[in-house]
Design an enzyme around this catalytic site. Structure first.
Site, PDB file in Angstrom:
ATOM      1  N   LYS B  65      45.151 -28.622  53.623  1.00  0.00           N
ATOM      2  CA  LYS B  65      45.229 -27.777  52.423  1.00  0.00           C
ATOM      3  C   LYS B  65      46.287 -28.349  51.479  1.00  0.00           C
ATOM      4  CE  LYS B  65      45.663 -22.781  51.404  1.00  0.00           C
ATOM      5  NZ  LYS B  65      45.911 -21.452  52.015  1.00  0.00           N
ATOM      6  N   SER B 144      42.670 -18.052  50.725  1.00  0.00           N
ATOM      7  CA  SER B 144      42.935 -19.112  49.791  1.00  0.00           C
ATOM      8  C   SER B 144      42.578 -20.507  50.323  1.00  0.00           C
ATOM      9  CB  SER B 144      44.422 -19.087  49.416  1.00  0.00           C
ATOM     10  OG  SER B 144      45.212 -19.324  50.566  1.00  0.00           O
ATOM     11  N   SER B 168      44.115 -15.979  54.859  1.00  0.00           N
ATOM     12  CA  SER B 168      43.661 -17.112  54.055  1.00  0.00           C
ATOM     13  C   SER B 168      42.933 -18.197  54.827  1.00  0.00           C
ATOM     14  CB  SER B 168      44.852 -17.751  53.335  1.00  0.00           C
ATOM     15  OG  SER B 168      45.200 -16.974  52.218  1.00  0.00           O
TER      16      SER B 168
END
Lengths: 524, 502
Positions: B65, B144, B168
C-alpha cells in the site's frame, strides 16, 4: 552536622532555627519604594515562588532515537528519521535516559513511579518537527522529593524545597531567526534530546532561595553524572513562577506569572526581584495581576509581557500511542540506588574534616563528575592540599583547554599519582610535571619513570654545579647586580630566570632562588 | 566489511538468472490487462528490475500500500502533500518479505492517508473493482486498501500488504472477493507504515487464499525493536503456550469430515444492524451453517457495547490522526506551498498554506474533527468517554472468548470449563456489496460502513474477511475474529470457510 544537612531535621544546632520570618520580602520592597510611604499602607508582602528546571541528560543518544545527543555539532548532522518526523518512523525509548532520570529522582529523595507513561503535547512551531512534544504530563516517572538548603549553600537558615514531580521529555529543535530576512532556519540536532523537567513545589519565598536552589540542583545533578547543567550552553534552563500575597493571607492566593528563559543565576535573581516588586506595586495600586508569561530585561531590571493568558495554546494532551508504559520494579531501583554516589552534602561533611579541605575546595571538585572519587583514590598516602591543587588548577586547566570532561579524559589515577610522587621526591620540576600531565591527557601510555628516562630529565640537585653557573651569570650581568644591590631586590627573579634558562629548567626553582640570593648578598 | 558483503550480495544478484518464470510473465500481463481500468498500482517496478531470490517466498510477487515505505518507489499515502516523496528507509514488513524471497511489484492505490472506505480520494485518482466482470460500470474496490485488494483480485500480485485502522483491509477484501487479514495489534511491525491512528493501525495482508495469507503472515509476524508496540518475543511465546493449551479443539488430522470439531463459534447479535442488507444476512446464515457442518458449535453471544464503538472509534481515530498528521508541514519533506503574505508574519502560520493546499477535503475534515475532540473543552465530553468505551469493548471481548487475554491474565492455560465462552466469532464484513465508484459523497453514510469492522481494531483482536459468494455478480465476505493473540485460530477457521476448501 551530617544528619542535619542530609536528613529531615529542621534544627541546625548553633546556627539558628528554621523560620518563615527570614522570608519576608516586604522590607526590601519598602526600601525600594521608600518615597511612597509604604508604612501608611501597613501591609507586608511575601512572595510564593515555584521553579521549573529543564535539564538535558548526559545520555549519548536522544530520548527516542539513536542519533547522537552531542551539543554544538554542525547543524542538522545529528538527526535520524524519527527526530525529523518522517512518515512511518517510530520512537524507540532509550533506556539510558530512563536510568539517568531515575538517578536524579533517587538523589532528590523522590519516588520512582512503578508505572509512568508519555503524553503528546501539541503545538505548531518550526522547531517542533512532529507537531507535538513527547512528554510526561499525567504519569511522570518521579514524584515527590526535596532539596535542603542551608548554610553551606549560602542561605543563613535552613530550608527545604519540595519537588512536585520529575518528568522525562523531548527537547525541541532550534529555530534561528534573522540570518536570512523572512526565513527561519531550523537545526534539528537538539530535536528529541532527552530532558528532565523538575517541577518544584511553590516552597521558595525569595530570589536568594531560588538562586541557591538552582545552584544546589546544578551541583547535585553534575555530581551524580545526570547533566552538565550548563546554563550558557542551555543544558539547564529555568522558568520561575512568581506570585505575591499579603502577610497573613493564604500564600497561594496570589495570581502567578511565569518568567521564562532565565539563562543565568544572576538573571534569575534579578528577574524574581523585579517581578516581586512589580506585582507588589500592582496590588498596592489596587489593580489585579494578570496571569501571563513574562520575560526579563536586565538592562532596565524590569519584566515585560511575552504572552497573555488568552494566547496560551491548547496543547490537546493525548496519551502517546507509539510508546508503551514504563514499568519499573523494586529490584531495578535497588540496583540503581547501590550505584548512586554519596550526595554532595555527605561528601562535603565527610571530606572536609577527613582531608582538612575547605567547602570551596570540595565544591570545585563536586562541579566535575567523578572528580571526588579521583581525588580520594589519588590522595591515599599523599598531601591532600597538593593533590587538590594539582587537580583543580592543572588538570582542570587542561580539561577546560580541551573542553573535555574528566570522565572522558585519558589520564588515570596511577599516572596522576606518579607525577605527584616524582614531583614530591624532586625527581622532576613542576614545569616538567605539567609537561607529563599534558602527555598523559594526550593519551601517553609510558610510565613517568620511562618518560623521565626518555627525556633525560634529571633535576640538578648538586648545589656546587648551580653555584658555578650562578657565578658566571652574575659576572655576565654587572648592571643588574648593581641594581639589585641598590635595593631593586626584585632583580633576583631576573637571575633565577636566567639560571633556569641556563639549566634547561632542570634546577629546582627553590634551590635556584636561594643560591642566587646568597651569592648576590655576598657581593654587597 | 559490511560494504564488501553488500557488494558481493549485489554481484550475486546481478549474475543470478533473470526472473523469467511464468509467474512474472503472468503478473505483468495481468497488470497490463487490468491496471489501466482498475488503477490499482500507481507505481510499478519495471520487469527488468526484478531479480529472483531464494527463500520461503521465492517466486512470490507482492504489492505494498502507498502508505508503507518501500523505496525506490514513492510513499505517497495517496496524498498531494507526499506526491513526490520517497522514503529514505524501508518498512520492516516489506524488507522481511524481500528477505524471504518475495519480490515487490509496485505500490497500491488508497484513500488519502487511509481515510476512506471507497478508494476514491487518492491523488492518483480513484481505484476500481474487478467485479462485476464484463460490465462497464466501475464499482468501488472498497477502502482504504482498495488498490491492494483490486490488484490481488486481478492477479497483478500474489499477495499485498495493506493497513487496517478500522477495516481498511477487510472491507476491500470483502468487496473484491479476496481474503483480507488484520492480525492482532502488534503482531506485525508498524515501522515504515505512515501512522493514521497509531493505537488502531495494523499492517494487514490480502491474498486470494488463506494459505497464502498464512505463509505471508508467518514471515512478517516477528518482533521488531524499531516499533515499541510490536509484540516482544516473550509475549509471543506466552500467547502460543496459552492457545496451545486448548485441548477441546481437535487437531487438523484427527477428523477429516469434521476438521473443526469442538470449535465454538459465537454469533454476536449486535451486528444484526438495520443497515445490513438481505444478501449479507443470507451469507451470514450460510456461513454459520457451513461451520456447523464442519463440526463447530454455533452459539449466540452478546456484545452490548458494539453499537457505541463506531462513534467512539471515530473520536479516537480522528484525535490520533490530527496528531499524527501534524508533521506534514512541508519543511523537511513533501510538497511545500509558499505562505501567502498575510500568513508570513506569524511563525506558526508559515506552513498553513502547505497544509491547506496539500490535504484533500476528507483528510482536512478528519484533522479538524480530531483537533476538536481533543481540545480542552471537548476532551471530557468526547475523547475520554470514547477511551472508556474502548476499554468496555475490550472487556466484553475478554468475557466472551474462552482464551484469556494474555495482557489481563497470569494464567498459563485456557479456561475450558465455561461452555458459554467461544473460540471465535462470525459476522459479515460489510453491510452490503460494493457501490458504483463515485456515487457516494455523503461522508456519514461512508462512516456507517465501518460499523462491522472497527470493533476488532478497538479491541486489538485479529480478524479476517473471507470471500463468501457473489450477490448480483458482486462479492461479499464473512468475518472471523478471535481473542487478542489468537491469530492462528482465525486463520484456521477461515481456511475451512473459504470456497476452495468446500
Amino acid at each position: 552536622m551530617l544528619s542535619v544537612l542530609s536528613g529531615s531535621a529542621v534544627l541546625l544546632p548553633g546556627f539558628g532555627v528554621y523560620s518563615m520570618e527570614h522570608n519576608v520580602v516586604a522590607s526590601f520592597v519598602f526600601t525600594r519604594n521608600s518615597g511612597l510611604g509604604g508604612g501608611t499602607l501597613g501591609y507586608r508582602f511575601k512572595a510564593t515562588i515555584g521553579l521549573e528546571l529543564h535539564v538535558q541528560l548526559l545520555a549519548a543518544q536522544k530520548l527516542f532515537s539513536a542519533a547522537s545527543a552531542k551539543w554544538n555539532e554542525p547543524p542538522n548532522t545529528n538527526v535520524n528519521v524519527a527526530d525529523a518526523g518522517f512518515p512511518g518512523a517510530l520512537p524507540q525509548l532509550n533506556p539510558e535516559c530512563v536510568q539517568l532520570a531515575a538517578r536524579a529522582i533517587l538523589a532528590l529523595n523522590g519516588q520512582i513511579q512503578q508505572r509512568s507513561a508519555f503524553d503528546r503535547k501539541h503545538y505548531f512551531y518550526a522547531d517542533q518537527p512532529l507537531g507535538y512534544q513527547i512528554t510526561q504530563q499525567h504519569h511522570p516517572i518521579g514524584r515527590g522529593g526535596y532539596v535542603d538548603l542551608g548554610l553551606l549553600d549560602g542561605l543563613e537558615y535552613v530550608k527545604r524545597i519540595g519537588i512536585h514531580q520529575l518528568q522525562l521529555e523531548q527537547d525541541t529543535a532550534k529555530s534561528i531567526h534573522g540570518v536570512y530576512p523572512g526565513h527561519v532556519l531550523v537545526d534539528l540536532n537538539r530535536a528529541g534530546v532527552a530532558l528532565i523537567e523538575i517541577v518544584s513545589k511553590p516552597d521558595v519565598e525569595t530570589a536568594d532561595e531560588a538562586v541557591f536552589y538552582v545552584r544546589k540542583m546544578q551541583s547535585l545533578l553534575r555530581h551524580i553524572g545526570v547533566s552538565s547543567c550548563n546554563m550558557e550552553e542551555g543544558s539547564l534552563r529555568c522558568d520561575v513562577n512568581v506570585s505575591v500575597y499579603r502577610d497573613g493571607e493564604d500564600r497561594l492566593s496570589g495570581t502567578r506569572c511565569e518568567l521564562k528563559n532565565l539563562n543565568s543565576l544572576k538573571v534569575i535573581r534579578g528577574a524574581v526581584n523585579a517581578e516581586i516588586s512589580r506585582q507588589i506595586d500592582v496590588v498596592r495600586r489596587g489593580d489585579n495581576i494578570e496571569q501571563e508569561t513574562r520575560g526579563y530585561d536586565a538592562q532596565s531590571n524590569t519584566t515585560f509581557v511575552t504572552r497573555t493568558k488568552e494566547a496560551v495554546p491548547d496543547y490537546r494532551y493525548m496519551p502517546e500511542p507509539d510508546v508503551p508504559e514504563i514499568h519499573i520494579n523494586d529490584s531495578w531501583i535497588a540496583r540503581l540506588r547501590k550505584m548512586l554516589p554519596e550526595t554532595p552534602e555527605v561528601v562535603m561533611a565527610r571530606m572536609m574534616p577527613q582531608y582538612g579541605l575547605t567547602q570551596e575546595d570540595i565544591e570545585t571538585m563536586l562541579g566535575e563528575p567523578g572528580c571526588t572519587a579521583f581525588f580520594e583514590q589519588a590522595v591515599v598516602g599523599r598531601d591532600p592540599k597538593r593533590v587538590l591543587s594539582w587537580i583543580t588548577s592543572e588538570v582542570f586547566g587542561q580539561l577546560a583547554y580541551r573542553s573535555q570532561r574528566l570522565a572522558d579524559s585519558s589520564i588515570t589515577v596511577p599516572q596522576f599519582t606518579q607525577i605527584i610522587d616524582a614531583l614530591s621526591s624532586d625527581a622532576i620540576t613542576s614545569a616538567q610535571a605539567k609537561q607529563l600531565l599534558i602527555a598523559f591527557m594526550d593519551g601517553e601510555q609510558r610510565t613517568v619513570d620511562e618518560l623521565i628516562a626518555a627525556h633525560r630529565w634529571e633535576v640538578i640537585s648538586d648545589d656546587g654545579k648551580l653555584r658555578v653557573i650562578s657565578k658566571q651569570l652574575l659576572d655576565a650581568h654587572p648592571k643588574e647586580v648593581a641594581r639589585y644591590l641598590k635595593g631593586q631586590t626584585r632583580r633576583l627573579n631576573f637571575f633565577v630566570g636566567k639560571l633556569m634558562q641556563a639549566t634547561n629548567g632542570q634546577a629546582k626553582p627553590q634551590n635556584a632562588s636561594e643560591i642566587m640570593k646568597e651569592l648576590l648578598e655576598a657581593r654587597r | 566489511m559490511q560494504l564488501l558483503l553488500t557488494r558481493i550480495k549485489a554481484n550475486r544478484l546481478r549474475t543470478a538468472c533473470r526472473y523469467s518464470t511464468q509467474l512474472l510473465k503472468d503478473t505483468y500481463e495481468a497488470i497490463n490487462a487490468h491496471n489501466p481500468r482498475l488503477n490499482a498500482l500507481p507505481h510499478i517496478h519495471p520487469p527488468s528490475s526484478i531479480q529472483e531470490a531464494n527463500g520461503p517466498l521465492s517466486g512470490w510477487s507482492f504489492a505494498a500500500k502507498s502508505n508503507i515505505a518501500a523505496p525506490p518507489l514513492p510513499t505517497t499515502c495517496g496524498s498531494h502533500t507526499l506526491a513526490s516523496y520517497t522514503s529514505p528507509f524501508v518498512a520492516t514488513a516489506v524488507s522481511m518479505l524481500e528477505q524471504a524471497g518475495a519480490r515487490m511489484i509496485g505500490t497500491s492505490n488508497m484513500d488519502e492517508f487511509g481515510m476512506g472506505s471507497l478508494s476514491q480520494t487518492s491523488v492518483h485518482g480513484p481505484a476500481h473493482n474487478l467485479h462485476p466482470e464484463h460490465s462497464s460500470a466501475l464499482h468501488s474496490p472498497g477502502g482504504s486498501s482498495g488498490g491492494s485488494a483490486a490488484a490481488v483480485a486481478a492477479r497483478m500480485c500474489r499477495v499485498a500488504l495493506g493497513s487496517d485502522t478500522g477495516g481498511s483491509v477487510r472491507l476491500p477484501a470483502s468487496w473484491c472477493g479476496v481474503c483480507g487479514f488484520k492480525p492482532s495489534y502488534g503482531r506485525v511491525s508498524r515501522y515504515g507504515l505512515a501512522s493514521y491512528a497509531s493505537s488502531l493501525d495494523s499492517v494487514g495482508i490480502l491474498a486470494r487464499s488463506t494459505r497464502d495469507i498464512r505463509d505471508t503472515f508467518n514471515i512478517v509476524s516477528a518482533p521488531d525493536r524499531r516499533d515499541m508496540t510490536c509484540m516482544s518475543k516473550s509475549l509471543r511465546t506466552r500467547i502460543h503456550a496459552l492457545s496451545a493449551s486448548r485441548e477441546w479443539i481437535s487437531r487438523d488430522t484427527e477428523c477429516a469430515s469434521e476438521p473443526l470439531r469442538g470449535v465454538r463459534i459465537g454469533v454476536p447479535s449486535e451486528f444484526w444492524v438495520t443497515e445490513l442488507s438481505p444478501s449479507a444476512v443470507d451469507a451470514w446464515k450460510q456461513g454459520a451453517a457451513k461451520l456447523s457442518s464442519l463440526g463447530c458449535d454455533i452459539i449466540p453471544v452478546s456484545l452490548p457495547h458494539i453499537p457505541h464503538t463506531l462513534p467512539a472509534y471515530y473520536t479516537l481515530a480522528l484525535a490520533e490522526a490530527s496528531s499524527n498528521l501534524a508533521r506534514f508541514d512541508g519543511i523537511r519533506f513533501g510538497t511545500r506551498h509558499m505562505p501567502t503574505l498575510s500568513t508570513r508574519a506569524n511563525a506558526s502560520l508559515k506552513y498553513a498554506q502547505t497544509r491547506s493546499m496539500g490535504f484533500g477535503d476528507e483528510v482536512k475534515r478528519r484533522i479538524l474533527l480530531g483537533t476538536f475532540v481533543m481540545s480542552a473543552r471537548a476532551h471530557e465530553h468526547y475523547y475520554l468517554p470514547s477511551q472508556r468505551i474502548r476499554r468496555l469493548v475490550q472487556r466484553e471481548f475478554n468475557r466472551i472468548f474462552a482464551l484469556p487475554n494474555v495482557l489481563c491474565t497470569t494464567n498459563t492455560k485456557a479456561d475450558a470449563r465455561n461452555v458459554d465462552k467461544v473460540d471465535a466469532i462470525l459476522f459479515p464484513t460489510a453491510t452490503d456489496t460494493a457501490p458504483v465508484q463515485g456515487t457516494s459523497d455523503n461522508p456519514v453514510t461512508a462512516y456507517v460502513n465501518d460499523v462491522m469492522t472497527v470493533s476488532a481494531n478497538m479491541a486489538g483482536i485479529p480478524a479476517i474477511s473471507v470471500p463468501f459468494g457473489l450477490h448480483n455478480g458482486m462479492p461479499l465476505g464473512l468475518q472471523i475474529a478471535a481473542q487478542y493473540g489468537d491469530d492462528d485460530i482465525v486463520l484456521r477457521i477461515a481456511h475451512y470457510l473459504e470456497p476452495q476448501a468446500a
